[in-house]
Motif scaffolding. Structure first.
Motif, PDB file in Angstrom:
ATOM      1  N   MET A  53       0.828  -1.209   0.000  1.00  0.00           N
ATOM      2  CA  MET A  53       0.000   0.000   0.000  1.00  0.00           C
ATOM      3  C   MET A  53       0.863   1.260   0.000  1.00  0.00           C
ATOM      4  N   TRP A  54       1.876   1.291   0.857  1.00  0.00           N
ATOM      5  CA  TRP A  54       2.699   2.494   1.046  1.00  0.00           C
ATOM      6  C   TRP A  54       3.402   2.891  -0.251  1.00  0.00           C
ATOM      7  N   ASN A  55       3.988   1.905  -0.923  1.00  0.00           N
ATOM      8  CA  ASN A  55       4.727   2.211  -2.154  1.00  0.00           C
ATOM      9  C   ASN A  55       3.800   2.695  -3.269  1.00  0.00           C
ATOM     10  N   ARG A  56       2.623   2.131  -3.339  1.00  0.00           N
ATOM     11  CA  ARG A  56       1.696   2.556  -4.394  1.00  0.00           C
ATOM     12  C   ARG A  56       1.145   3.956  -4.123  1.00  0.00           C
ATOM     13  N   MET A  57       0.895   4.280  -2.864  1.00  0.00           N
ATOM     14  CA  MET A  57       0.427   5.625  -2.554  1.00  0.00           C
ATOM     15  C   MET A  57       1.500   6.667  -2.859  1.00  0.00           C
ATOM     16  N   ALA A  58       2.777   6.254  -2.861  1.00  0.00           N
ATOM     17  CA  ALA A  58       3.851   7.176  -3.254  1.00  0.00           C
ATOM     18  C   ALA A  58       3.757   7.538  -4.728  1.00  0.00           C
ATOM     19  N   LYS A  59       2.961   6.783  -5.490  1.00  0.00           N
ATOM     20  CA  LYS A  59       2.780   7.051  -6.914  1.00  0.00           C
ATOM     21  C   LYS A  59       1.398   7.636  -7.209  1.00  0.00           C
ATOM     22  N   LEU A  60       0.810   8.258  -6.207  1.00  0.00           N
ATOM     23  CA  LEU A  60      -0.490   8.904  -6.383  1.00  0.00           C
ATOM     24  C   LEU A  60      -0.484   9.859  -7.567  1.00  0.00           C
ATOM     25  N   HIS A  61       0.615  10.585  -7.746  1.00  0.00           N
ATOM     26  CA  HIS A  61       0.682  11.569  -8.835  1.00  0.00           C
ATOM     27  C   HIS A  61       0.521  10.880 -10.191  1.00  0.00           C
ATOM     28  N   GLU A  62       1.029   9.649 -10.321  1.00  0.00           N
ATOM     29  CA  GLU A  62       0.897   8.927 -11.585  1.00  0.00           C
ATOM     30  C   GLU A  62      -0.561   8.572 -11.857  1.00  0.00           C
ATOM     31  N   THR A  63      -1.267   8.134 -10.813  1.00  0.00           N
ATOM     32  CA  THR A  63      -2.683   7.798 -10.974  1.00  0.00           C
ATOM     33  C   THR A  63      -3.491   9.034 -11.343  1.00  0.00           C
ATOM     34  N   ARG A  70      -5.191   5.561 -13.880  1.00  0.00           N
ATOM     35  CA  ARG A  70      -5.025   4.115 -13.702  1.00  0.00           C
ATOM     36  C   ARG A  70      -4.321   3.820 -12.376  1.00  0.00           C
ATOM     37  N   PRO A  71      -4.552   2.632 -11.796  1.00  0.00           N
ATOM     38  CA  PRO A  71      -3.883   2.289 -10.538  1.00  0.00           C
ATOM     39  C   PRO A  71      -2.375   2.190 -10.716  1.00  0.00           C
ATOM     40  N   ALA A  72      -1.656   2.464  -9.641  1.00  0.00           N
ATOM     41  CA  ALA A  72      -0.199   2.425  -9.680  1.00  0.00           C
ATOM     42  C   ALA A  72       0.303   0.995  -9.609  1.00  0.00           C
ATOM     43  N   LYS A  73       1.383   0.735 -10.281  1.00  0.00           N
ATOM     44  CA  LYS A  73       2.081  -0.539 -10.190  1.00  0.00           C
ATOM     45  C   LYS A  73       3.456  -0.288  -9.588  1.00  0.00           C
ATOM     46  N   ASP A  74       4.043  -1.334  -8.998  1.00  0.00           N
ATOM     47  CA  ASP A  74       5.364  -1.166  -8.418  1.00  0.00           C
ATOM     48  C   ASP A  74       6.436  -1.274  -9.500  1.00  0.00           C
ATOM     49  N   ASP A  75       7.691  -1.243  -9.075  1.00  0.00           N
ATOM     50  CA  ASP A  75       8.782  -1.246 -10.043  1.00  0.00           C
ATOM     51  C   ASP A  75       8.885  -2.566 -10.806  1.00  0.00           C
ATOM     52  N   ARG A  76       8.203  -3.589 -10.322  1.00  0.00           N
ATOM     53  CA  ARG A  76       8.161  -4.873 -11.018  1.00  0.00           C
ATOM     54  C   ARG A  76       6.988  -4.941 -11.995  1.00  0.00           C
ATOM     55  N   GLY A  77       6.202  -3.862 -12.031  1.00  0.00           N
ATOM     56  CA  GLY A  77       5.043  -3.848 -12.913  1.00  0.00           C
ATOM     57  C   GLY A  77       3.853  -4.597 -12.361  1.00  0.00           C
ATOM     58  N   GLU A  78       3.828  -4.827 -11.045  1.00  0.00           N
ATOM     59  CA  GLU A  78       2.779  -5.628 -10.436  1.00  0.00           C
ATOM     60  C   GLU A  78       1.740  -4.755  -9.743  1.00  0.00           C
ATOM     61  N   ASP A  79       0.482  -5.230  -9.757  1.00  0.00           N
ATOM     62  CA  ASP A  79      -0.552  -4.546  -8.992  1.00  0.00           C
ATOM     63  C   ASP A  79      -0.511  -5.049  -7.546  1.00  0.00           C
ATOM     64  N   LEU A  80      -1.406  -4.536  -6.709  1.00  0.00           N
ATOM     65  CA  LEU A  80      -1.354  -4.836  -5.279  1.00  0.00           C
ATOM     66  C   LEU A  80      -1.508  -6.327  -4.999  1.00  0.00           C
ATOM     67  N   TYR A  81      -2.458  -6.957  -5.673  1.00  0.00           N
ATOM     68  CA  TYR A  81      -2.718  -8.360  -5.362  1.00  0.00           C
ATOM     69  C   TYR A  81      -1.620  -9.266  -5.905  1.00  0.00           C
ATOM     70  N   VAL A 114      -4.381   2.265  -5.518  1.00  0.00           N
ATOM     71  CA  VAL A 114      -3.803   0.946  -5.197  1.00  0.00           C
ATOM     72  C   VAL A 114      -4.502  -0.215  -5.895  1.00  0.00           C
ATOM     73  N   THR A 115      -5.794  -0.054  -6.276  1.00  0.00           N
ATOM     74  CA  THR A 115      -6.506  -1.171  -6.919  1.00  0.00           C
ATOM     75  C   THR A 115      -7.293  -0.770  -8.163  1.00  0.00           C
ATOM     76  N   GLY A 116      -7.505   0.528  -8.364  1.00  0.00           N
ATOM     77  CA  GLY A 116      -8.319   0.968  -9.494  1.00  0.00           C
ATOM     78  C   GLY A 116      -9.777   1.148  -9.158  1.00  0.00           C
ATOM     79  N   GLY A 117     -10.138   1.015  -7.883  1.00  0.00           N
ATOM     80  CA  GLY A 117     -11.535   1.169  -7.470  1.00  0.00           C
ATOM     81  C   GLY A 117     -11.865   2.588  -7.058  1.00  0.00           C
ATOM     82  N   ARG A 118     -13.021   2.723  -6.417  1.00  0.00           N
ATOM     83  CA  ARG A 118     -13.429   4.030  -5.908  1.00  0.00           C
ATOM     84  C   ARG A 118     -14.682   3.872  -5.053  1.00  0.00           C
ATOM     85  N   ALA A 119     -14.961   4.881  -4.233  1.00  0.00           N
ATOM     86  CA  ALA A 119     -16.238   4.945  -3.532  1.00  0.00           C
ATOM     87  C   ALA A 119     -17.294   5.411  -4.523  1.00  0.00           C
TER      88      ALA A 119
END
Length: 353
Positions: free
Chosen positions: A119-129, A134-145, A308-313
């Motif tokens: 969660m923490w690393n993806r929130m660091a990429k909030l600006h990208e989203t 689109r949801p952020a991916k880590d440096d490996r190109g992976e989503d949260l799950y 982090v997942t691409g969802g929303r309220a």
């Protein structure tokens, strides 16, 4: 590293507080407060101090920590009100710190989940989203799950955090909703079976099935083996993107759709409900965003979900549109009070024509 300023730069005036009461200094200069809280949970500080005051050096040995750094950490906990220090190396648990003991409520697991690497690393990429939508991916190109596949401890923290919410929602539904007409209930994405166990306790005539990923339902099956409703609760492994659970007369889906965008949400419902017979009902249990343009606290959660997942309220109308897009007819929404939040659970009810 600079320390938090006490005044507005260059003015000598106190900075105005944010709407939630915090100063901008606290928000900007102390983002690690939450990491301190999560680390206190991780090191089981509340449990280690539950029997009384202890020396920092003693705790450092028990944990295997660097003594000087660990004392600095306990001092940070004291600043946040989690412990009290006598100034000579002895620390005592406070009432606030006690709320971080595992199993005491929603805070421990939620802190671990939100402050975990995924969660923490993806929130660091909030600006990208914000730029891409689109949801952020880590440096490996992976989503949260996908990240959780490599980090089972974090997946467990996530499951425990969701379990705390399911406990609250399950008790609320069991007390505030009539399950008398239903005999076969399926919980889509039901994780460890906590929500459904509460419901079955209040509906002794009904049988239930938890539908979730195979690895998840194995843990759920083991966790619920000694449950009073174990003889009426079974587990079905599969992916709600590809598979469908057995036919039922009632389907539950709690806080799953908020994790996904409209296209994925419709796909989840369409696949999970393709065995739903005519006359079967669907209960979507969520927090709903109020309609209109005024900011709401759910907007903060919504931004995190999108990152982090691409969802929303969603608003009630947005949920209704999603539900009806897969062939169910919306009937009504029933608010059910929460025991832990001023925001009630909203239960959207629909039927398969």
């Amino acid at each position: 590293m600079p320390t938090a300023p006490h005044t507005r730069h260059g003015t000598g005036q106190q900075a105005s507080p944010a709407p939630d009461g915090r100063s901008l200094s606290q928000i900007v200069f102390r983002p690690w407060d939450c990491q301190v809280v999560a680390t206190a949970v991780r090191f089981e500080i509340p449990e280690r101090l539950a029997s009384g005051p202890r020396k920092s050096a003693e705790l450092a040995v028990a944990i295997g920590a660097d003594p000087a750094t660990f004392t600095r950490f306990l001092d940070a906990c004291a600043i946040l009100g989690l412990v009290e220090s006598d100034g000579e190396g002895t620390y005592t648990l406070t009432e606030l710190g006690g709320t971080l003991a595992r199993g005491s409520g929603p805070f421990p697991a939620m802190a671990l989940m939100n402050m975990g690497e995924g969660m923490w690393n993806r929130m660091a990429k909030l600006h990208e989203t914000i730029l891409t939508g689109r949801p952020a991916k880590d440096d490996r190109g992976e989503d949260l799950y996908q990240h959780y596949d490599h980090h089972p401890e974090e997946r467990l923290w996530h499951a425990e955090a969701m379990a705390d919410l399911s406990n609250d929602a399950g008790r609320a539904l069991a007390a505030g909703f009539d399950f008398g007409p239903y005999h076969r209930i399926v919980d889509i994405g039901g994780s460890l079976g906590i929500l459904l166990s509460h419901i079955l306790t209040g509906a002794p005539h009904a049988h239930g099935t938890v539908f979730d990923l195979p690895a998840v339902v194995e843990r759920g099956r083991a966790a619920r083996a000694d449950s009073p409703v174990a003889d009426r609760l079974d587990f079905f492994g599969g992916s709600f993107f590809e598979d469908a659970p057995p036919s039922a007369d009632l389907y539950l889906i709690k806080q799953v759709l908020c994790d996904w965008g409209d296209e994925d949400g419709a796909r989840i419902l369409r696949n999970s409900l393709r065995n739903a017979p005519s006359g079967s009902r669907l209960l979507v249990v969520e927090w709903t965003r109020p309609a209109g343009g005024q900011p709401d606290h759910l907007d903060l959660m919504s931004l995190c979900l999108q990152t982090v997942t691409g969802g929303r309220a969603r608003t009630e109308d947005e949920f209704i549109t999603l539900i009806e897009s897969v062939g169910f007819r919306y009937e009504k929404t029933t608010p059910v009070p929460s025991a832990t939040s001023p925001r009630p659970w909203q239960v959207l009810q629909a039927v398969r024509p």
